[in-house]
Design an enzyme around this catalytic site. Structure first.
Site, PDB file in Angstrom:
ATOM      1  N   ARG A 175      20.287  27.720  87.556  1.00  0.00           N
ATOM      2  CA  ARG A 175      19.537  27.073  88.626  1.00  0.00           C
ATOM      3  C   ARG A 175      19.410  28.041  89.800  1.00  0.00           C
ATOM      4  NH1 ARG A 175      23.310  25.085  92.334  1.00  0.00           N
ATOM      5  NH2 ARG A 175      21.793  23.713  93.269  1.00  0.00           N
ATOM      6  N   ARG A 179      16.593  24.060  99.061  1.00  0.00           N
ATOM      7  CA  ARG A 179      16.919  22.866  99.863  1.00  0.00           C
ATOM      8  C   ARG A 179      15.669  22.419 100.601  1.00  0.00           C
ATOM      9  NH1 ARG A 179      22.465  25.252 102.442  1.00  0.00           N
ATOM     10  NH2 ARG A 179      23.593  25.398 100.475  1.00  0.00           N
ATOM     11  N   ARG A 257      30.507  44.028  85.927  1.00  0.00           N
ATOM     12  CA  ARG A 257      29.761  44.714  86.967  1.00  0.00           C
ATOM     13  C   ARG A 257      30.735  45.084  88.074  1.00  0.00           C
ATOM     14  NH1 ARG A 257      26.249  42.140  90.096  1.00  0.00           N
ATOM     15  NH2 ARG A 257      26.794  40.050  89.407  1.00  0.00           N
ATOM     16  N   ARG A 288      22.875  44.252  99.902  1.00  0.00           N
ATOM     17  CA  ARG A 288      23.092  43.573 101.184  1.00  0.00           C
ATOM     18  C   ARG A 288      23.933  44.424 102.117  1.00  0.00           C
ATOM     19  NH1 ARG A 288      27.033  38.588  99.097  1.00  0.00           N
ATOM     20  NH2 ARG A 288      28.458  39.920  97.936  1.00  0.00           N
ATOM     21  N   GLU A 311      26.220  47.350 100.280  1.00  0.00           N
ATOM     22  CA  GLU A 311      26.754  47.014  98.959  1.00  0.00           C
ATOM     23  C   GLU A 311      25.766  47.435  97.879  1.00  0.00           C
ATOM     24  OE1 GLU A 311      28.842  43.121  99.267  1.00  0.00           O
ATOM     25  OE2 GLU A 311      27.966  42.822  97.282  1.00  0.00           O
ATOM     26  N   TYR A 359      34.841  34.710  86.640  1.00  0.00           N
ATOM     27  CA  TYR A 359      34.750  34.858  88.090  1.00  0.00           C
ATOM     28  C   TYR A 359      35.429  33.656  88.739  1.00  0.00           C
ATOM     29  CZ  TYR A 359      33.499  35.215  92.850  1.00  0.00           C
ATOM     30  OH  TYR A 359      33.611  35.288  94.225  1.00  0.00           O
ATOM     31  N   ASP A 361      36.557  32.039  92.514  1.00  0.00           N
ATOM     32  CA  ASP A 361      36.694  32.130  93.958  1.00  0.00           C
ATOM     33  C   ASP A 361      38.177  32.001  94.300  1.00  0.00           C
ATOM     34  OD1 ASP A 361      34.253  32.622  95.198  1.00  0.00           O
ATOM     35  OD2 ASP A 361      33.576  30.552  94.927  1.00  0.00           O
TER      36      ASP A 361
HETATM   37  P1  FDA Z   1      42.761  39.947  91.974  1.00  0.00           P
HETATM   38  O1  FDA Z   1      41.793  40.850  91.373  1.00  0.00           O
HETATM   39  O2  FDA Z   1      42.634  39.617  93.411  1.00  0.00           O
HETATM   40  O3  FDA Z   1      44.228  40.533  91.748  1.00  0.00           O
HETATM   41  C1  FDA Z   1      44.631  41.140  90.554  1.00  0.00           C
HETATM   42  C2  FDA Z   1      45.655  42.222  90.889  1.00  0.00           C
HETATM   43  O4  FDA Z   1      46.238  42.704  89.681  1.00  0.00           O
HETATM   44  C3  FDA Z   1      45.039  43.423  91.589  1.00  0.00           C
HETATM   45  O5  FDA Z   1      45.690  43.634  92.829  1.00  0.00           O
HETATM   46  C4  FDA Z   1      45.285  44.576  90.617  1.00  0.00           C
HETATM   47  O6  FDA Z   1      45.587  45.802  91.257  1.00  0.00           O
HETATM   48  C5  FDA Z   1      46.501  44.074  89.836  1.00  0.00           C
HETATM   49  N1  FDA Z   1      46.628  44.688  88.508  1.00  0.00           N
HETATM   50  C6  FDA Z   1      45.697  44.722  87.529  1.00  0.00           C
HETATM   51  N2  FDA Z   1      46.182  45.383  86.443  1.00  0.00           N
HETATM   52  C7  FDA Z   1      47.445  45.772  86.747  1.00  0.00           C
HETATM   53  C8  FDA Z   1      48.451  46.501  86.050  1.00  0.00           C
HETATM   54  N3  FDA Z   1      48.263  46.976  84.816  1.00  0.00           N
HETATM   55  N4  FDA Z   1      49.641  46.728  86.652  1.00  0.00           N
HETATM   56  C9  FDA Z   1      49.850  46.278  87.920  1.00  0.00           C
HETATM   57  N5  FDA Z   1      48.931  45.580  88.631  1.00  0.00           N
HETATM   58  C10 FDA Z   1      47.742  45.329  88.061  1.00  0.00           C
HETATM   59  N6  FDA Z   1      36.343  34.534  96.558  1.00  0.00           N
HETATM   60  C11 FDA Z   1      36.062  33.622  97.509  1.00  0.00           C
HETATM   61  O7  FDA Z   1      36.627  32.526  97.493  1.00  0.00           O
HETATM   62  N7  FDA Z   1      35.154  33.908  98.498  1.00  0.00           N
HETATM   63  C12 FDA Z   1      34.510  35.108  98.568  1.00  0.00           C
HETATM   64  O8  FDA Z   1      33.701  35.327  99.467  1.00  0.00           O
HETATM   65  C13 FDA Z   1      34.798  36.080  97.566  1.00  0.00           C
HETATM   66  N8  FDA Z   1      34.198  37.281  97.586  1.00  0.00           N
HETATM   67  C14 FDA Z   1      34.427  38.187  96.574  1.00  0.00           C
HETATM   68  C15 FDA Z   1      33.761  39.397  96.574  1.00  0.00           C
HETATM   69  C16 FDA Z   1      33.985  40.298  95.531  1.00  0.00           C
HETATM   70  C17 FDA Z   1      33.259  41.615  95.528  1.00  0.00           C
HETATM   71  C18 FDA Z   1      34.876  39.973  94.478  1.00  0.00           C
HETATM   72  C19 FDA Z   1      35.087  40.901  93.315  1.00  0.00           C
HETATM   73  C20 FDA Z   1      35.561  38.785  94.499  1.00  0.00           C
HETATM   74  C21 FDA Z   1      35.337  37.872  95.541  1.00  0.00           C
HETATM   75  N9  FDA Z   1      36.018  36.672  95.598  1.00  0.00           N
HETATM   76  C22 FDA Z   1      35.732  35.756  96.566  1.00  0.00           C
HETATM   77  C23 FDA Z   1      36.980  36.335  94.531  1.00  0.00           C
HETATM   78  C24 FDA Z   1      38.419  36.649  94.889  1.00  0.00           C
HETATM   79  O9  FDA Z   1      38.570  38.021  95.120  1.00  0.00           O
HETATM   80  C25 FDA Z   1      39.245  36.150  93.690  1.00  0.00           C
HETATM   81  O10 FDA Z   1      39.402  34.779  93.755  1.00  0.00           O
HETATM   82  C26 FDA Z   1      40.577  36.710  93.635  1.00  0.00           C
HETATM   83  O11 FDA Z   1      40.446  38.106  93.491  1.00  0.00           O
HETATM   84  C27 FDA Z   1      41.290  36.176  92.424  1.00  0.00           C
HETATM   85  O12 FDA Z   1      42.565  36.534  92.506  1.00  0.00           O
HETATM   86  P2  FDA Z   1      43.323  37.149  91.270  1.00  0.00           P
HETATM   87  O13 FDA Z   1      44.751  37.143  91.684  1.00  0.00           O
HETATM   88  O14 FDA Z   1      42.966  36.484  90.021  1.00  0.00           O
HETATM   89  O15 FDA Z   1      42.755  38.644  91.084  1.00  0.00           O
END
Ligand code: FDA
Length: 388
Positions: A175, A179, A257, A288, A311, A359, A361
């Site tokens: 979608r 609005r 990506r 952006r 970005e 993905y 949030d």
């Molecule tokens: P996250 O990726 O944060 O943490 C995983 C960790 O594991 C990392 O620190 C990494 O270094 C570590 N790791 C991985 N492999 C490892 C290994 N082998 N050994 C040791 N450490 C390791 N959400 C939202 O609510 N509003 C927003 O505006 C945004 N905006 C946004 C922008 C962009 C560009 C992205 C990519 C994501 C967002 N998000 C977001 C999403 C938000 O970042 C997401 O909810 C969290 O990253 C999820 O948390 P996690 O703990 O799952 O992963």
């Protein structure tokens, strides 16, 4: 090793499990991260020259309608009343997003009411009515009509995917929000705001417990006290890194990506007048620009300079930060195979954005970690149930 539970990854998923396990179950928890800081992608720091808080891995806006998550996060931080709004610069004019009655009336040089605008968009979307959309381009036209699609979506999506939308599968979009009123708030959640004293202060409070040991600059797959080979079979593990990497890519690489972020400090108080400006036209190479001072209008930031971040979006190669799952049919097939392997892996729970190839949030990552804690970790440590 002096830990009852090892958590790989200190993002919101890993930290929520760590905090709950330490506080509620009094477990000793080791949280590893291969980066030099905790917080995963939500990490922020003050830019050195200006003191303006910059979200290191792309802008993070907190919003949720989940009351349990809202109550939980408020234990660690207060939130400002920031409401996210996005603008888009197309053909030398600036419009508000998501597409709303203001955008439509500005674009068509009109003064339509909601019913007239709805009828117009329906008529334009009818161009491909009754046909099966063969690609994302056709789907976009079917959803909102060619004029709005080509202005605001076509090249923006093409830049995000580095692919002409005619060569992208229709299923990437289900979608496109339009609005038929003047509401241009980006999120519709009950709660929205930014942490008053920044993401890092919030994240540090979650990890601030005598039972939590944070081990930075440490990769789970390297040799060492907390490496895979030392830990597996000794204590339960919550793994939030990439699921394909855990299994040495035996089922193939999952595709992601990534984004490249280009930061610049400019000697002006205000560069663009808002937090986010999209660039949906073909001639701008970026998608952006964020200007971080606008996330905290309540702060007394310098008037001499501002920080912007352009970005650029592209497919991730090995070694890049994986940001958004591409999720092709082939990826989904591989994911099912990885899920089977993950289920069979004794005493390891897979979670978070990378561990589930989804993905999430922030509020979803936190909500999902709270559920894993209640449904799996707590029963295991309090009643001895098998961890699976
Ligand atoms: P996250 O990726 O944060 O943490 C995983 C960790 O594991 C990392 O620190 C990494 O270094 C570590 N790791 C991985 N492999 C490892 C290994 N082998 N050994 C040791 N450490 C390791 N959400 C939202 O609510 N509003 C927003 O505006 C945004 N905006 C946004 C922008 C962009 C560009 C992205 C990519 C994501 C967002 N998000 C977001 C999403 C938000 O970042 C997401 O909810 C969290 O990253 C999820 O948390 P996690 O703990 O799952 O992963």
């Amino acid at each position: 090793m002096n830990a009852d539970l090892v958590i790989v990854g200190s993002g919101f998923f890993g930290l929520t499990i760590a905090e709950r396990a330490a506080k509620e179950l009094n477990l000793k928890v080791a949280v590893l991260d291969r980066r030099h800081h905790i917080g995963g992608n939500a990490y922020s720091e003050n830019e050195a020259q200006t003191g303006i808080e910059v979200h290191r891995y792309g802008a993070h806006l907190f919003h949720t309608s989940n009351e349990k998550v809202w109550e939980y996060v408020n234990r660690f931080t207060q939130f400002t009343n920031y409401q996210h709004k996005v603008y888009t610069s197309h053909g030398g004019e600036v419009y508000s997003m998501p597409i709303n009655l203001g955008t439509i009336n500005q674009f068509f040089r009109s003064a339509y009411g909601p019913a007239e605008a709805r009828a117009l968009i329906q008529e334009q979307a009818g161009e491909l009515a009754g046909t099966d959309p063969k690609n994302l381009n056709d789907k976009g036209i079917q959803l909102i009509g060619r004029p709005l699609y080509e202005a605001f979506i076509k090249h923006y999506t093409g830049k995000q995917w580095q692919t002409d939308p005619k060569d992208l599968p229709a299923e990437i979009i289900s979608r496109l929000p339009v609005r038929y009123n003047y509401d241009n708030r980006y999120f519709n959640d009950t709660h929205e705001g930014l942490p008053v004293d920044g993401y890092t202060a919030w994240i540090e409070r979650m990890a601030d417990h005598p039972n939590i040991e944070v081990v930075l600059n440490t990769d789970f797959f390297d040799e060492g006290e907390f490496s895979r080979s030392s830990v597996l079979g000794q204590v339960p593990v919550v793994y939030t890194g990439p699921v394909d990497k855990y299994f040495d890519y035996t089922e193939g690489d999952l595709s992601w990506r990534t984004i490249d972020l280009e930061e610049e400090v400019l000697p002006v108080e205000d560069f663009q007048g808002c937090a986010v400006m999209n660039y949906p036209d073909e001639d701008a190479p970026y998608t952006r620009i964020h200007e971080f001072r606008h996330f905290h209008p309540e702060r007394d930031y310098t008037k001499d300079a501002t920080v912007i971040m352009r970005e650029f979006s592209r497919f991730a190669q090995k070694g890049d930060e994986p940001y958004y799952p591409v999720n092709t049919a082939e990826d989904r097939r591989k994911l099912l195979a990885y899920r089977d392997l993950a289920k069979a892996e004794p005493s390891v729970l897979f979670g978070g954005r990378l561990g589930t190839y989804k993905y999430l949030d922030m509020h979803m990552a936190i909500g999902s970690a709270l559920s894993m804690f209640e449904n799996k970790i707590k029963p295991h440590f309090s009643g001895g149930s098998k961890l699976e």
